[in-house]
Design an enzyme around this catalytic site. Sequence first.
Site, short mmCIF file in Angstrom:
data_model
loop_
_atom_site.label_atom_id
_atom_site.label_comp_id
_atom_site.label_asym_id
_atom_site.label_seq_id
_atom_site.Cartn_x
_atom_site.Cartn_y
_atom_site.Cartn_z
N PHE A 28 0.63 -1.19 0.04
CA PHE A 28 -0.08 0.21 0.06
C PHE A 28 0.82 1.24 -0.05
O PHE A 28 0.37 2.29 -0.47
CB PHE A 28 -0.91 0.05 1.20
CG PHE A 28 -0.44 0.48 2.55
CD1 PHE A 28 -0.74 1.69 3.03
CD2 PHE A 28 0.38 -0.52 3.10
CE1 PHE A 28 -0.12 2.11 4.14
CE2 PHE A 28 0.84 -0.12 4.36
CZ PHE A 28 0.64 1.25 4.90
N LYS A 29 2.03 1.10 0.43
CA LYS A 29 2.81 2.14 0.45
C LYS A 29 3.11 2.89 -0.95
O LYS A 29 3.38 4.10 -0.91
CB LYS A 29 4.35 1.96 0.92
CG LYS A 29 4.25 1.24 2.50
CD LYS A 29 3.76 2.27 3.59
CE LYS A 29 3.69 1.48 4.95
NZ LYS A 29 4.73 1.29 5.55
N ASP A 30 2.92 2.06 -1.90
CA ASP A 30 3.33 2.55 -3.49
C ASP A 30 2.12 3.67 -3.69
O ASP A 30 2.49 4.61 -4.47
CB ASP A 30 3.02 1.53 -4.33
CG ASP A 30 4.18 0.45 -4.12
OD1 ASP A 30 5.45 0.90 -4.13
OD2 ASP A 30 3.93 -0.65 -4.43
N THR A 82 7.60 0.42 3.58
CA THR A 82 7.92 2.01 3.13
C THR A 82 9.19 2.15 2.58
O THR A 82 9.51 2.73 1.59
CB THR A 82 8.01 2.83 4.58
OG1 THR A 82 6.73 2.83 4.99
CG2 THR A 82 8.38 4.09 3.98
#
Length: 461
Positions: free
Chosen positions: A109-111, A142
């Site tokens: 999800f950090k993308d 991250t």
Amino acid sequence: MHYISTRGGIQPIAFKDAVMMGLATDGGLLLPEAYPQVSRQQLEEWRSLSYQELAFHIISGFVDDIPPADLKDLINRSYATFSHPEITPVVKHDGVYILELFHGVTLAFKDVALQFLGNLFEYILAERNEQLNIIGATSGDTGSAAIHGVRGKKGINIFILHPHGKTSPVQALQMTTVTDANVHNIAVSGTFDDCQDIVKALFNDLEFKKKYSLGAVNSINWARVLAQVVYYFYAWLRVTDEDERKVSFSVPTGNFGDIFAGYVAKKMGLPIDKLLLATNENNILTRFVNDGDYSLSDVVSTASPSMDIQLASNFERYLFYLYNQDSARVRGAFTQLKEQGRITFSSEEMARVQADFASASVDQAQTLETIGSFNRETGYILDPHTAVGVRAALDLLPADIARVCLATAHPAKFGEAVEKATSAATPIPPGIAALHGKPTRCDLMDADLEQVKDFFIKHIV
């Protein structure tokens, strides 16, 4: 739109300055002076928008110093790297909605935020003819997302600290196989909290920060949180229609950033019924929500390593609102935490906390059982972090509402845990399979501020 510090020690600054400042110069975290409000009519008008179009409408409410055409271009380029046309699609299984946030370049999800932040940095640096030296700490995702967001970009060096041996093998490879000249990986003999403490110490050394043009990619950077707000709106629009169906979100979290983005969405007017904060054995946030116990303890290694955190960076942003934007109280709370290892709260404050959040802690045995049972019943494979959120949702949220569980990583990033839970090998995406056998570059160091500082100075190019 201007930005202020949770600790009250800076004058309001513009969005681009907030992006470049990262951590406020008074040691606090940056927040907007006010939140744009979204009406139910606007929500209905947004139903047919693509993810990129929705992102522009939401983000532009917080940005008034980037021309709209440039902002649209930044957003479009950021999400052109995603493998799914919906960017963050929603699928339904076993009575819960899975918000898939893992279709970016590093399958996490950090993308969603870091592709955008990397392009923002490059845009602002080119405009100002400046250079930036990013330093960040990661518990796994991250770091790789930040590295892939800025690798090869002009005017940027990046230094990422991760706890040696405490990320998944795939997470480590996604970082250390990037050998671009502007990328440096540091494996610290310690925990994520040790890495984060070093990064915060460097940012709090204002002379050092200014001299070496430090930039932040951790979720202390407001732009990270802002980009994540979008997918709460996107998911809400996908699981509702024109009736008043209730929607709750279950968010696996260790650093409070992802769920704080949901809190921001709610403050903007998104009708979220409940934000469910799901933790593993490193459950300081669950103890806080359920018992008012925000006290530090030792970090436990688990099958969901990105959540193996005790000191949650973004918690300070929530405290600012819990304390009615009283910066002196925020400063006092962190003095208390430093001196006593805990922060205490009144019964009135805890009533407000429990109105904002529910919380559950899911241990490793429950996590693996959930991965296995969910797979048997649906054929769908959860990664360990997502399984924490799904288990919490099934246990605590009523079945007659839309239960949206944030899927924060692709299961192949945690293949050993998934295979243990399902007794079957996880299908490996080509991007992960290609990592094995690649050259790697990484430097192992003690959890020592001066050692990291010396390395940083020597490797700025």
